[in-house]
Design a protein around this motif. Structure first.
Motif, mmCIF file in Angstrom:
data_model
loop_
_atom_site.group_PDB
_atom_site.id
_atom_site.type_symbol
_atom_site.label_atom_id
_atom_site.label_comp_id
_atom_site.label_asym_id
_atom_site.label_seq_id
_atom_site.Cartn_x
_atom_site.Cartn_y
_atom_site.Cartn_z
ATOM 1 N N CYS A 33 39.412 -35.422 40.437
ATOM 2 C CA CYS A 33 40.774 -35.118 40.200
ATOM 3 C C CYS A 33 41.138 -35.291 38.605
ATOM 4 O O CYS A 33 40.972 -36.299 37.964
ATOM 5 C CB CYS A 33 41.644 -36.296 40.870
ATOM 6 N N CYS A 77 47.799 -27.784 42.951
ATOM 7 C CA CYS A 77 46.471 -27.700 42.404
ATOM 8 C C CYS A 77 45.558 -27.055 43.078
ATOM 9 O O CYS A 77 44.736 -26.129 42.966
ATOM 10 C CB CYS A 77 46.094 -29.178 41.977
ATOM 11 N N CYS A 90 40.538 -29.393 44.801
ATOM 12 C CA CYS A 90 39.460 -29.637 45.839
ATOM 13 C C CYS A 90 39.560 -29.163 47.088
ATOM 14 O O CYS A 90 38.683 -29.747 48.062
ATOM 15 C CB CYS A 90 40.046 -31.231 46.025
HETATM 16 S S1 SF4 Z 1 43.166 -34.715 44.012
HETATM 17 FE FE1 SF4 Z 1 43.789 -33.779 42.183
HETATM 18 S S2 SF4 Z 1 42.185 -32.311 41.704
HETATM 19 FE FE2 SF4 Z 1 42.139 -32.678 43.883
HETATM 20 S S3 SF4 Z 1 43.707 -31.019 44.787
HETATM 21 FE FE3 SF4 Z 1 44.772 -33.205 44.327
HETATM 22 S S4 SF4 Z 1 45.726 -32.940 42.470
HETATM 23 FE FE4 SF4 Z 1 44.178 -31.494 42.379
#
Ligand code: SF4
Ligand code: SF4
Length: 379
Positions: A66, A25, A28
């Motif tokens: 998230c 993902c 963040c």
């Molecule tokens: S905490 Fe959630 S939104 Fe952030 S990088 Fe990990 S999976 Fe992605």
């Protein structure tokens, strides 16, 4: 999955699962150094998990950002997962290793040991000190050492402090050996200055600008500020002890010292400032959302802060009541708390500071090595 009751293997599997989702993902990225450290990583060894968990400063930013957090079926809770791994990393590297078990029940273990040491100190003073010294109003030179002789006071404090420094130092060395970066020595040396800057300024608690998510989605710089305030107060009290040692050994003047003397002024200002920092950090813990956290780590934080607060408060109480008959028992209680505090330091949240410093050094070294590689590639 809640991280509170997971076994070691389940915790490792959960941390790997969550980090793989994050790696895919990377929404963040930029929130903290954890994300650059997992970029392009597909395998996470235990040493990587220990490193990443100590690189996380629990700002909770990724929890509120998230899109895969509960109720999403992926149930990603990176702050809580890393907090549980971090606590396990303390236990796994403690020296002597048997102490690691104390992290299973930090509050009861710490409270029981400190209470026993306080009671033992009070009992020793009651049995060994002349009643006139213990219950009389005496603040003349050397009064403290008529309650507990200097050699016993300094010997017990020195031995318990040495124990704490040796255990925490060896634990940090064991931790560093298991997760030291695979980088040239030059990169490690170049990393020392930026790592030191990050450690001293607590730069990452700034969250790249907005600070930490102290209360729900609201961000602030309170955590960083109160950490600095507490450390500044601690430095004041440490300088007070050093100056008192100079008065005692170099100038030949025994405590208690006048209000306007350096040891008393540094101790008074340092103690009050430290209490303000401790109160601020406890206030943040009290208001924080419990979901993105590990219950036992929160208990460790609160226990450490309360214990440090009790040591500070009891020291200020000795200062406030030293001209009264209460001085003897207050001094004995304060000394018992100081000895107990040092004894439990190796299995308290105190290990967080050197472990995090080691993680920041690895992050800075890997950054320096990557910079050198890209420079070489361009040239
Ligand atoms: S905490 Fe959630 S939104 Fe952030 S990088 Fe990990 S999976 Fe992605
Ligand atoms: S809680 Fe904060 S420091 Fe920890 S991984 Fe998430 S964003 Fe990074």
């Amino acid at each position: 999955m809640s991280t509170a009751d997971t076994s070691t293997d389940e915790l490792t599997a959960e941390a790997e699962r969550v980090l793989r989702i994050c790696t895919a993902c990377m929404y963040c990225d930029g929130l903290c150094p954890v994300f650059p450290a997992i970029d392009d990583k597909h395998e996470f060894r235990l040493s990587d998990l220990n490193y990443l968990s100590n690189l996380c400063h629990n700002c909770r930013g990724c929890w509120y950002a998230c899109q895969y957090a509960p109720p999403h079926p992926f149930a990603v809770n990176l702050p809580a997962t890393l907090a549980a791994v971090r606590r396990r990393s303390y236990a796994d590297h403690l020296w002597p290793p048997v102490l690691g078990r104390a992290f299973g029940s930090p509050v009861t273990g710490i409270a029981a040991i400190v209470s026993l040491i306080v009671l033992a100190t009070l009992a020793f003073v009651l049995l060994s000190s002349p009643p006139a010294a213990l219950f009389g109003a005496d603040d003349s030179e050397g009064a403290f050492y008529r309650v507990l002789p200097w050699s016993i006071m300094a010997g017990a404090a020195g031995a318990s402090l040495l124990w704490a420094v040796a255990c925490i130092g060896l634990a940090t060395l064991r931790f560093w050996r298991t997760m030291a970066p695979d980088v040239p020595r030059g990169a490690l040396l170049r990393a020392l200055a930026p790592a030191l800057r990050d450690i001293v300024t607590l730069r990452h608690l700034g969250g790249g600008g907005p600070g930490c998510n102290d209360v729900g989605e609201r961000t602030s710089h309170h955590r960083r500020l109160f950490h600095h305030v507490m450390v500044a107060g601690f430095a004041g009290t440490a300088l007070s002890t050093v100056s008192a040692a100079i008065y005692h050994h170099a100038l030949g003047v025994a405590a208690p010292y006048p209000l306007a003397s350096l040891p008393v002024l540094l101790g008074l200002v340092g103690g009050v400032v430290m209490l303000a920092g401790i109160a601020g950090l406890l206030w943040i813990e009290h208001r924080a959302d419990t979901e993105p956290s590990d219950r036992t780590e929160v208990a460790l934080n609160v226990t450490f802060l309360i214990l440090l607060g009790l040591v500070t408060l009891s020291g200020l109480a000795v200062l406030a009541f030293r001209e009264t008959p209460a001085m003897g028992l207050l001094l004995a209680g304060h000394l018992g708390l100081v000895f107990g505090f040092f004894v439990v330091l190796p299995f308290s949240k105190a290990v967080h500071a050197p472990f995090r410093a080691a993680a920041l050094l690895r992050a800075a070294a890997e950054k320096a090595a990557a910079g050198a590689r890209s420079k070489r590639d361009r040239g």
